[in-house]
Design an enzyme around this catalytic site. Structure first.
Site, PDB file in Angstrom:
ATOM      1  N   HIS A 128      62.680 105.409  17.412  1.00 13.05           N
ATOM      2  CA  HIS A 128      64.042 105.480  16.872  1.00 13.05           C
ATOM      3  C   HIS A 128      64.061 105.044  15.413  1.00 13.05           C
ATOM      4  O   HIS A 128      64.175 103.850  15.116  1.00 13.05           O
ATOM      5  CB  HIS A 128      64.964 104.578  17.687  1.00 13.05           C
ATOM      6  CG  HIS A 128      65.020 104.928  19.147  1.00 13.05           C
ATOM      7  ND1 HIS A 128      63.993 104.656  20.015  1.00 13.05           N
ATOM      8  CD2 HIS A 128      65.993 105.538  19.876  1.00 13.05           C
ATOM      9  CE1 HIS A 128      64.325 105.084  21.228  1.00 13.05           C
ATOM     10  NE2 HIS A 128      65.530 105.620  21.171  1.00 13.05           N
TER      11      HIS A 128
ATOM     12  N   ILE B  11      77.536 106.245  15.216  1.00 17.24           N
ATOM     13  CA  ILE B  11      76.724 107.313  15.837  1.00 17.24           C
ATOM     14  C   ILE B  11      75.980 106.730  17.031  1.00 17.24           C
ATOM     15  O   ILE B  11      75.444 105.629  16.958  1.00 17.24           O
ATOM     16  CB  ILE B  11      75.686 107.878  14.831  1.00 17.24           C
ATOM     17  CG1 ILE B  11      76.369 108.623  13.674  1.00 17.24           C
ATOM     18  CG2 ILE B  11      74.667 108.778  15.524  1.00 17.24           C
ATOM     19  CD1 ILE B  11      77.003 109.951  14.028  1.00 17.24           C
TER      20      ILE B  11
ATOM     21  N   HIS C  73      68.749 109.378  15.285  1.00 13.54           N
ATOM     22  CA  HIS C  73      68.787 108.252  16.231  1.00 13.54           C
ATOM     23  C   HIS C  73      67.464 108.004  16.944  1.00 13.54           C
ATOM     24  O   HIS C  73      66.903 106.917  16.832  1.00 13.54           O
ATOM     25  CB  HIS C  73      69.889 108.467  17.285  1.00 13.54           C
ATOM     26  CG  HIS C  73      69.732 107.567  18.472  1.00 13.54           C
ATOM     27  ND1 HIS C  73      70.256 106.293  18.507  1.00 13.54           N
ATOM     28  CD2 HIS C  73      69.047 107.728  19.642  1.00 13.54           C
ATOM     29  CE1 HIS C  73      69.911 105.721  19.650  1.00 13.54           C
ATOM     30  NE2 HIS C  73      69.185 106.571  20.358  1.00 13.54           N
TER      31      HIS C  73
ATOM     32  N   GLU D  97      79.538  87.550  36.060  1.00 15.69           N
ATOM     33  CA  GLU D  97      78.193  87.348  36.620  1.00 15.69           C
ATOM     34  C   GLU D  97      77.102  87.868  35.691  1.00 15.69           C
ATOM     35  O   GLU D  97      76.061  87.242  35.510  1.00 15.69           O
ATOM     36  CB  GLU D  97      78.078  88.045  37.988  1.00 15.69           C
ATOM     37  CG  GLU D  97      79.010  87.500  39.051  1.00 15.69           C
ATOM     38  CD  GLU D  97      80.438  88.063  38.960  1.00 15.69           C
ATOM     39  OE1 GLU D  97      80.661  88.994  38.151  1.00 15.69           O
ATOM     40  OE2 GLU D  97      81.313  87.591  39.703  1.00 15.69           O
TER      41      GLU D  97
ATOM     42  N   HIS E 263      81.759  91.464  50.903  1.00 12.78           N
ATOM     43  CA  HIS E 263      81.156  90.217  50.440  1.00 12.78           C
ATOM     44  C   HIS E 263      79.845  89.878  51.161  1.00 12.78           C
ATOM     45  O   HIS E 263      79.178  88.917  50.797  1.00 12.78           O
ATOM     46  CB  HIS E 263      82.141  89.054  50.637  1.00 12.78           C
ATOM     47  CG  HIS E 263      83.263  89.053  49.642  1.00 12.78           C
ATOM     48  ND1 HIS E 263      84.001  90.178  49.352  1.00 12.78           N
ATOM     49  CD2 HIS E 263      83.758  88.062  48.853  1.00 12.78           C
ATOM     50  CE1 HIS E 263      84.909  89.873  48.433  1.00 12.78           C
ATOM     51  NE2 HIS E 263      84.779  88.595  48.116  1.00 12.78           N
TER      52      HIS E 263
ATOM     53  N   ARG F 269      76.609  79.996  53.764  1.00 15.80           N
ATOM     54  CA  ARG F 269      77.927  79.350  53.810  1.00 15.80           C
ATOM     55  C   ARG F 269      78.039  78.527  55.084  1.00 15.80           C
ATOM     56  O   ARG F 269      78.680  77.483  55.112  1.00 15.80           O
ATOM     57  CB  ARG F 269      79.019  80.423  53.796  1.00 15.80           C
ATOM     58  CG  ARG F 269      80.397  79.851  54.045  1.00 15.80           C
ATOM     59  CD  ARG F 269      81.482  80.924  53.983  1.00 15.80           C
ATOM     60  NE  ARG F 269      82.781  80.293  54.120  1.00 15.80           N
ATOM     61  CZ  ARG F 269      83.601  80.458  55.162  1.00 15.80           C
ATOM     62  NH1 ARG F 269      83.263  81.276  56.130  1.00 15.80           N
ATOM     63  NH2 ARG F 269      84.747  79.833  55.220  1.00 15.80           N
TER      64      ARG F 269
HETATM   65  C1  LIG Z   1      71.993  99.987  29.264  1.00 13.86           C
HETATM   66  C2  LIG Z   1      71.467 101.123  28.452  1.00 13.86           C
HETATM   67  N1  LIG Z   1      72.001 102.343  28.629  1.00 13.86           N
HETATM   68  C3  LIG Z   1      71.514 103.392  27.937  1.00 13.86           C
HETATM   69  C4  LIG Z   1      70.477 103.259  27.083  1.00 13.86           C
HETATM   70  C5  LIG Z   1      69.901 104.451  26.357  1.00 13.86           C
HETATM   71  N2  LIG Z   1      70.242 104.374  24.939  1.00 13.86           N
HETATM   72  C6  LIG Z   1      69.391 103.899  24.036  1.00 13.86           C
HETATM   73  S1  LIG Z   1      70.016 103.873  22.483  1.00 13.86           S
HETATM   74  C7  LIG Z   1      71.465 104.549  23.017  1.00 13.86           C
HETATM   75  C8  LIG Z   1      72.579 104.819  22.047  1.00 13.86           C
HETATM   76  C9  LIG Z   1      72.901 103.616  21.291  1.00 13.86           C
HETATM   77  O1  LIG Z   1      73.752 103.902  20.260  1.00 13.86           O
HETATM   78  P1  LIG Z   1      73.870 102.862  19.072  1.00 13.86           P
HETATM   79  O2  LIG Z   1      73.931 101.508  19.603  1.00 13.86           O
HETATM   80  O3  LIG Z   1      74.990 103.319  18.218  1.00 13.86           O
HETATM   81  O4  LIG Z   1      72.501 102.993  18.317  1.00 13.86           O
HETATM   82  P2  LIG Z   1      72.175 103.910  17.069  1.00 13.86           P
HETATM   83  O5  LIG Z   1      72.521 105.315  17.449  1.00 13.86           O
HETATM   84  O6  LIG Z   1      73.007 103.432  15.963  1.00 13.86           O
HETATM   85  O7  LIG Z   1      70.711 103.735  16.861  1.00 13.86           O
HETATM   86  C10 LIG Z   1      71.438 104.771  24.384  1.00 13.86           C
HETATM   87  C11 LIG Z   1      72.555 105.363  25.158  1.00 13.86           C
HETATM   88  C12 LIG Z   1      69.941 101.960  26.943  1.00 13.86           C
HETATM   89  N3  LIG Z   1      68.908 101.707  26.138  1.00 13.86           N
HETATM   90  N4  LIG Z   1      70.476 100.927  27.616  1.00 13.86           N
END
Ligand SMILES: Cc1ncc(C[n+]2csc(CCOP(=O)(O)OP(=O)(O)O)c2C)c(N)n1
Length: 663
Positions: A29, A188, A260, A409, A471, A518
């Site tokens: 990335h 983005i 990205h 949690e 639960h 419990r």
């Molecule tokens: C819990 C979770 N869900 C989905 C992803 C997959 N994922 C990685 S980066 C991303 C998008 C993140 O967007 P942003 O925080 O704006 O990062 P940028 O595009 O600016 O690098 C996703 C959906 C992940 N890493 N973790």
């Protein structure tokens, strides 16, 4: 003072290391490191107090890259600043087998990686825990020894995840003013503009929970500097929304989701070199720029030395205590305190629920292990996590030992991870076992990182009764046992409960879950034994009267059923042994001889647990009998449910005899 030109070139060093490493790995990335390079450069050249040559210095500032997919930002920084673990070869080996530069930052791979991130939002909540740990330790040891900031870089994704709400609400409430969140507000994410799915005013959201917020141009070093400066003086936690451009510098891909999560491509990279006037080859940082970065890495050496002088000048007792806690060693007095308590239990044989037994054990432990920090997600009276020693932590007063995590949690579990990662404290926190599902992503990360977070999960079966199937955990024990490096303890009585607590405390490199009842249970351990029998994960609780024909395996509340069934079976002429199984994971860690001996040679094997069968075939084989649950529970008093679902001594006897008849 760093000139603008120098700043730009230092930030570009991050950009090119990142885009070139992603390009070479053919994966990764580049967008975040390129977009956040200016923020990171300002932070690390002007503010971060840390020492690459002494990276574990206790009072260093913590930096958490919550947006873990931007890992090359962190790796570039660590290399440039002179952290020895991250060499240029590690950068070249980004995302390759055996490298320290894993796809997402992994705690333990290299100094300077304060936590494992990647599942979005987790790092933010870890940072809340770290900032809380800092205040807790400050209240105990004073400004001379503990007084640092915690910075977290978060992206849109971190802030869209639900965990961010739990984390920010907790931090705002507790007024963690030394927590500074740097929001890479590039608008983005993977699918495209954030506006496709979100129209939240993030600053307003944070403000609503008591945060100080700012909106700042994330590519203007002076503005970034002024904002961080202001944040450091705030009496509340601060979130700075830095408007940035993802993939900044890439002529055609900047500002789009194309920057990205995939390599920019040779052509775009060449054009970026041109646009930014960078003629160095991939993985070469011009020597003047590398020198500037290395100098930046030295900027806190003086502060670190001054801190060491202060530590040395601290009275020996306080110093020794501080160092012990930071090493994570338990007080030497713990084993004898536990031995005394076990003797008392042998004398008194109390008939209590294991959640009460846990409170009793904690009362002994908290007296001795002063670094425990208790808490619960609004179930304090149910989880029995608060003892006489644990006064509430309140906003602005961090001298207490008990965190009211609220009904959060997931945030609780991740904050506890942050506390454990910070060091100097041992966090434990409670909820109902069924809501471990709400905490699970953080529980998994604790396991992956190998840290000592202790999850107290009460109401561990249909035995909770009237609250019903919503639960009543059914699959949760199996689901938690499925997580590698996670110790799931299910003690059967007060003796086992304190033994399991001791094991959880001693488990420096694996988190633990204590599954507790419990309902009241008959004690099964009546005699004092110095040895911690639970340490082997499974042990013979009762031998057979003669050569065993039946072995009964059980955990927790079902051990008393196995004990009753053994008596019935022996009356009926079937020699039967009972094996208590408080922890699958520890049993698997025993040598083959021990495991074979515990499984034994009796022709009939039966397991009893008020949960699903999954996992128990390890003990009973696929042809063994399992007495437990096959579906969801129901709403009724616990004794009725045990009868209704057939988890009784009589059912165990019937299952054993049916099998005895065919052997
Ligand atoms: C819990 C979770 N869900 C989905 C992803 C997959 N994922 C990685 S980066 C991303 C998008 C993140 O967007 P942003 O925080 O704006 O990062 P940028 O595009 O600016 O690098 C996703 C959906 C992940 N890493 N973790």
């Amino acid at each position: 003072m760093i000139s603008r030109e120098k700043h730009d070139r230092m930030a570009n060093a991050i950009r090119f290391l990142s885009m070139d490493a992603v390009e070479k790995a053919k994966s990764g990335h580049p967008g975040l490191p390129m977009g956040a390079a200016d923020i990171a450069t300002v932070l690390f050249t002007r503010f971060m107090t840390h020492d690459p040559k002494n990276p574990h210095w206790a009072d260093r500032d913590r930096f958490v890259l919550s947006a873990g997919h931007g890992s090359m930002l962190l790796y570039s920084l660590l290399y440039l600043l002179g952290y020895e673990d991250i060499t240029i070869d590690e950068i070249k080996n980004f995302r390759q087998l055996g490298s320290r530069t894993a796809g997402h930052p992994e705690y333990g791979e290299a100094a300077g990686i304060e936590t494992t991130t990647g599942p979005l939002g987790q790092g933010f909540a870890n940072a809340v825990g770290m900032a809380l740990a800092e205040r807790l330790l400050n209240a105990r040891f004073g400004d001379d020894l503990v007084d640092h900031y915690t910075y977290a870089l978060v992206g849109d994704g971190c802030l869209m995840e639900g965990i961010s709400q739990e984390a920010l609400a907790l931090a705002g409430h507790l007024r963690l003013s030394k927590l500074i969140v740097l929001f890479d507000d590039n608008q983005i994410s993977i699918d495209g503009p954030v506006s496709l799915a979100d129209s939240t005013d993030q600053c307003a959201r944070f403000e609503a929970s008591g945060w100080n917020t700012m909106r700042v141009d994330g590519h203007d070093p002076d503005a970034i500097t002024a904002a961080i400066e202001e944040a450091r003086g705030s009496d509340r936690p601060t979130m700075i929304a830095f408007r940035t451009t993802i993939g900044w510098g890439a002529p055609t891909k900047a500002g789009t989701n194309k920057a990205h999560g995939s390599p920019l491509g040779a052509d775009e990279i060449a054009k970026t070199r041109e646009a930014l006037g960078w003629d160095a080859d991939p993985f070469v940082v011009p020597s003047d720029i590398l020198d500037d970065w290395r100098l930046a890495g030295l900027r806190s050496a003086k502060e670190r030395k001054a801190w060491e002088t202060r530590l040395a000048a601290t009275d020996a007792e306080t110093r020794g205590e501080f160092e012990r806690r930071m090493r994570g060693d338990l007080p030497e007095a713990l084993p004898s305190a536990i031995a005394e308590y076990k003797k008392k239990l042998a004398r008194e044989n109390p008939k209590v629920a294991t959640r009460n037994a846990s409170e009793m054990a904690l009362d002994v432990i908290n007296d001795c292990v002063v670094e425990t920090i208790g808490g619960s997600a609004d179930l304090t009276g149910s989880n029995n996590t608060k003892t006489s020693q644990t006064v509430d932590v309140t906003p602005g007063d961090y001298s207490g030992r008990y965190i009211r995590y609220g009904i959060r949690e997931h945030g609780m579990a991740a904050a506890m991870n942050g506390i454990a990662l910070h060091g100097g404290l041992i966090p434990y926190g409670g909820t109902f076992l069924t809501f471990s599902d709400y905490a699970r992503p953080a529980m998994r990360l604790a396991s992956l990182m190998g840290i000592r977070t202790i999850f107290v999960m009460t109401h561990d079966s249909i035995g909770l009764g009237e609250d019903g199937p919503t639960h009543q955990p059914v699959e949760h024990l199996a689901a938690l046992r499925a997580i590698p490096n996670h110790r799931v303890f299910r003690p059967a009585d007060p003796v086992e409960t304190v033994e399991c607590w001791q094991l959880a405390l001693e488990s420096k490199k694996a988190p633990s879950t204590l599954a507790l009842t419990r309902q009241k249970l008959e004690p099964v351990r009546h005699e004092y034994r110095e040895e911690n029998l639970c340490a082997r994960g499974a042990y013979e609780l009762l031998p057979a009267g003669d050569e065993a024909k039946v072995t009964l395996f059980a955990s927790g509340s079902e051990v008393e059923i196995a004990v009753a069934a053994k008596a019935l079976l022996e009356e009926r002429g079937h020699p039967t042994r009972v094996v208590s199984v408080p922890c699958f994971e520890l049993f698997e860690a025993q040598d083959e001889d021990y495991r074979e001996a515990i499984i034994g040679k009796a022709p009939v094997r039966v397991a009893v647990e008020a949960g699903i069968r999954q996992g128990w075939d390890r003990f009973i084989g696929s042809d063994g009998a399992f007495i437990g649950m096959t579906g969801f529970g129901a709403s009724a008093p616990a004794p009725d449910l045990y009868k209704h679902f057939g988890i009784t001594a009589e059912a165990v006897v019937a299952a054993a005899e049916a099998r005895l008849a065919t052997t």
